[in-house]
Design a protein around this motif. Structure first.
Motif, PDB file in Angstrom:
ATOM      1  N   GLY A   9       0.604  -1.256  -0.175  1.00  0.00           N
ATOM      2  CA  GLY A   9      -0.512   0.531  -0.123  1.00  0.00           C
ATOM      3  C   GLY A   9       0.632   1.516  -0.128  1.00  0.00           C
ATOM      4  O   GLY A   9       2.070   1.106  -0.348  1.00  0.00           O
ATOM      5  N   GLY A  10       0.411   2.161   0.268  1.00  0.00           N
ATOM      6  CA  GLY A  10       0.726   3.448  -0.176  1.00  0.00           C
ATOM      7  C   GLY A  10       1.376   4.088  -0.990  1.00  0.00           C
ATOM      8  O   GLY A  10       0.803   3.603  -1.867  1.00  0.00           O
ATOM      9  N   ASN A  24       6.120   4.012  -1.062  1.00  0.00           N
ATOM     10  CA  ASN A  24       6.733   2.720  -1.196  1.00  0.00           C
ATOM     11  C   ASN A  24       8.015   2.236  -0.848  1.00  0.00           C
ATOM     12  O   ASN A  24       8.889   1.444  -0.201  1.00  0.00           O
ATOM     13  CB  ASN A  24       5.350   1.509  -1.145  1.00  0.00           C
ATOM     14  CG  ASN A  24       5.043   0.479  -1.279  1.00  0.00           C
ATOM     15  OD1 ASN A  24       6.656  -0.938  -1.507  1.00  0.00           O
ATOM     16  ND2 ASN A  24       4.387   0.171  -0.709  1.00  0.00           N
ATOM     17  N   GLU A  25       8.547   3.033  -2.436  1.00  0.00           N
ATOM     18  CA  GLU A  25       9.616   2.290  -2.837  1.00  0.00           C
ATOM     19  C   GLU A  25      11.171   3.404  -1.866  1.00  0.00           C
ATOM     20  O   GLU A  25      11.920   2.627  -1.761  1.00  0.00           O
ATOM     21  CB  GLU A  25       9.941   2.592  -4.889  1.00  0.00           C
ATOM     22  CG  GLU A  25      11.173   2.473  -4.447  1.00  0.00           C
ATOM     23  CD  GLU A  25      11.765   1.167  -5.164  1.00  0.00           C
ATOM     24  OE1 GLU A  25      13.026   1.200  -5.245  1.00  0.00           O
ATOM     25  OE2 GLU A  25      10.867   0.172  -5.249  1.00  0.00           O
ATOM     26  N   THR A  26      10.582   4.403  -1.736  1.00  0.00           N
ATOM     27  CA  THR A  26      11.316   5.253  -1.572  1.00  0.00           C
ATOM     28  C   THR A  26      11.748   4.294  -0.001  1.00  0.00           C
ATOM     29  O   THR A  26      12.531   4.411   1.167  1.00  0.00           O
ATOM     30  CB  THR A  26      10.942   6.636  -1.359  1.00  0.00           C
ATOM     31  OG1 THR A  26      10.996   7.727  -2.408  1.00  0.00           O
ATOM     32  CG2 THR A  26      11.763   7.475  -0.123  1.00  0.00           C
ATOM     33  N   ALA A  27      10.566   4.301   0.615  1.00  0.00           N
ATOM     34  CA  ALA A  27      10.551   3.996   2.783  1.00  0.00           C
ATOM     35  C   ALA A  27      11.572   2.668   2.331  1.00  0.00           C
ATOM     36  O   ALA A  27      11.901   2.087   3.364  1.00  0.00           O
ATOM     37  CB  ALA A  27       8.919   3.459   2.999  1.00  0.00           C
ATOM     38  N   ARG A  28      11.452   1.245   1.138  1.00  0.00           N
ATOM     39  CA  ARG A  28      12.146   0.498   1.600  1.00  0.00           C
ATOM     40  C   ARG A  28      13.672   0.674   1.041  1.00  0.00           C
ATOM     41  O   ARG A  28      14.181  -0.533   2.454  1.00  0.00           O
ATOM     42  CB  ARG A  28      11.873  -0.660  -0.019  1.00  0.00           C
ATOM     43  CG  ARG A  28      10.222  -1.315   0.450  1.00  0.00           C
ATOM     44  CD  ARG A  28       9.555  -2.206  -0.606  1.00  0.00           C
ATOM     45  NE  ARG A  28       8.912  -1.299  -1.739  1.00  0.00           N
ATOM     46  CZ  ARG A  28       9.169  -1.460  -3.328  1.00  0.00           C
ATOM     47  NH1 ARG A  28       9.958  -2.995  -3.867  1.00  0.00           N
ATOM     48  NH2 ARG A  28       8.641  -0.931  -4.149  1.00  0.00           N
ATOM     49  N   LEU A  42       3.460  -8.151   6.799  1.00  0.00           N
ATOM     50  CA  LEU A  42       3.592  -6.904   6.767  1.00  0.00           C
ATOM     51  C   LEU A  42       2.874  -6.462   7.272  1.00  0.00           C
ATOM     52  O   LEU A  42       2.226  -6.153   7.994  1.00  0.00           O
ATOM     53  CB  LEU A  42       2.392  -8.301   6.570  1.00  0.00           C
ATOM     54  CG  LEU A  42       1.382  -8.057   4.664  1.00  0.00           C
ATOM     55  CD1 LEU A  42       2.023  -7.336   3.764  1.00  0.00           C
ATOM     56  CD2 LEU A  42      -0.148  -8.541   4.591  1.00  0.00           C
ATOM     57  N   PHE A  43       2.782  -4.754   6.958  1.00  0.00           N
ATOM     58  CA  PHE A  43       2.906  -3.327   6.749  1.00  0.00           C
ATOM     59  C   PHE A  43       1.585  -3.584   5.572  1.00  0.00           C
ATOM     60  O   PHE A  43       2.005  -2.992   4.597  1.00  0.00           O
ATOM     61  CB  PHE A  43       3.952  -2.085   6.643  1.00  0.00           C
ATOM     62  CG  PHE A  43       4.796  -2.642   8.030  1.00  0.00           C
ATOM     63  CD1 PHE A  43       4.614  -2.287   9.291  1.00  0.00           C
ATOM     64  CD2 PHE A  43       5.961  -3.810   7.946  1.00  0.00           C
ATOM     65  CE1 PHE A  43       5.468  -2.386  10.599  1.00  0.00           C
ATOM     66  CE2 PHE A  43       6.820  -3.837   9.228  1.00  0.00           C
ATOM     67  CZ  PHE A  43       6.669  -3.307  10.021  1.00  0.00           C
ATOM     68  N   VAL A  44       0.537  -3.284   5.930  1.00  0.00           N
ATOM     69  CA  VAL A  44      -0.074  -2.674   5.339  1.00  0.00           C
ATOM     70  C   VAL A  44      -0.882  -1.151   5.526  1.00  0.00           C
ATOM     71  O   VAL A  44      -1.440  -0.669   6.617  1.00  0.00           O
ATOM     72  CB  VAL A  44      -1.589  -3.551   5.471  1.00  0.00           C
ATOM     73  CG1 VAL A  44      -2.686  -2.929   4.109  1.00  0.00           C
ATOM     74  CG2 VAL A  44      -1.667  -4.930   5.011  1.00  0.00           C
ATOM     75  N   ALA A  45      -0.668  -0.341   4.240  1.00  0.00           N
ATOM     76  CA  ALA A  45      -1.098   1.088   4.459  1.00  0.00           C
ATOM     77  C   ALA A  45      -2.156   1.678   3.425  1.00  0.00           C
ATOM     78  O   ALA A  45      -2.026   1.938   2.630  1.00  0.00           O
ATOM     79  CB  ALA A  45       0.326   1.918   4.298  1.00  0.00           C
ATOM     80  N   PHE A  46      -3.224   0.621   3.781  1.00  0.00           N
ATOM     81  CA  PHE A  46      -4.502   1.213   3.038  1.00  0.00           C
ATOM     82  C   PHE A  46      -5.354   2.232   3.809  1.00  0.00           C
ATOM     83  O   PHE A  46      -6.116   2.861   3.388  1.00  0.00           O
ATOM     84  CB  PHE A  46      -5.351   0.175   3.043  1.00  0.00           C
ATOM     85  CG  PHE A  46      -4.817  -0.702   1.641  1.00  0.00           C
ATOM     86  CD1 PHE A  46      -3.825  -0.589   0.852  1.00  0.00           C
ATOM     87  CD2 PHE A  46      -5.182  -2.133   2.185  1.00  0.00           C
ATOM     88  CE1 PHE A  46      -3.319  -1.727   0.399  1.00  0.00           C
ATOM     89  CE2 PHE A  46      -4.715  -3.905   1.131  1.00  0.00           C
ATOM     90  CZ  PHE A  46      -3.754  -3.285   0.162  1.00  0.00           C
ATOM     91  N   GLY A  47      -5.006   2.814   4.727  1.00  0.00           N
ATOM     92  CA  GLY A  47      -5.936   3.333   5.789  1.00  0.00           C
ATOM     93  C   GLY A  47      -6.843   2.934   6.414  1.00  0.00           C
ATOM     94  O   GLY A  47      -7.662   2.016   5.699  1.00  0.00           O
TER      95      GLY A  47
END
Length: 219
Positions: free
Chosen positions: A83-84, A89-93, A137-142
């Motif tokens: 998510g995100g 998402n890419e930058t955080a990784r 698993l981190f889920v960032a859908f809100g």
């Protein structure tokens, strides 16, 4: 962090979560049935005031992700960011890989879609997760979308080896630096939501709605 056989869901409860839980029976049940931490100084203060004999822990998703990734890098556990925004998402990784050398981490940012997702989109998400088979698993859908998605797929997630699933809202944007975390003194004063509103005025409706927190916390 030791690998365990059970599957756990963690929710990071802020003022918005408390409002949603009081207006949505399904969301309330998810919070009650799983592990919750308190995200936000104001909810933390008032919950301690209302329930002086209960123990609460203040731990935001944007703090939790660093702690867990550090532990995972040492234990060899695999982490997945779902998510995100695609760029966040890419930058955080990349940032987490740099901070914690050896961290096994992948991610996917699906196109924005209302929940429940289409069959095609959901199958793509599940296929990507199955191939990587993460432990965490981190889920960032809100909220509440991320909690609904995790709850609806908990049997699948457990089957592919996920041991911990956490809904983290806008955490990837904070990790990536696309949004800046409030200075410590602002966090201590409980004004972090105002800080985020300043950075993103589109949050105004959510900001106003969250004042219902005071109605529900003392009802």
């Amino acid at each position: 962090m030791e690998t365990e056989e059970e599957f756990n869901i963690v929710t990071t409860v802020n003022a918005e979560f408390i409002v949603l839980a009081n207006e949505n029976v399904r969301f309330q049940k998810i919070l009650n049935d799983n592990i919750s931490t308190i995200d936000g100084q104001i909810p933390f203060f008032f919950l301690k005031l209302k329930y002086p004999n209960k123990k609460f822990e203040k731990l935001s998703g944007s703090d939790l992700i660093f702690y867990i990734c550090e532990k995972a890098s040492k234990s060899g556990q695999k982490v997945f960011l779902l998510g995100g925004l695609e760029i966040s998402n890419e930058t955080a990784r990349q940032k987490l890989k740099k901070l914690y050398p050896g961290l096994l981490i992948e991610g996917y940012s699906p196109p924005f879609s209302p929940y429940p997702f289409s069959k095609e989109l959901n199958e793509k998400i599940l296929d990507i997760l199955k191939r990587f088979s993460p432990d965490i698993l981190f889920v960032a859908f809100g909220a509440p979308k991320q909690e609904y998605w995790i709850e609806d797929h908990k049997l699948f997630l457990k089957k592919i080896g996920v041991r911990l699933a956490i809904g983290v809202g806008g955490t990837f944007e904070l990790v990536a630096g696309i949004e800046k975390r409030a200075p410590k003194f602002i966090q201590t004063l409980g004004l972090e939501s105002l800080w985020r509103l300043y950075q993103n005025p589109k949050r105004f409706k959510r900001f106003v709605r969250n004042f219902k927190f005071f109605k529900y916390i003392f009802s």
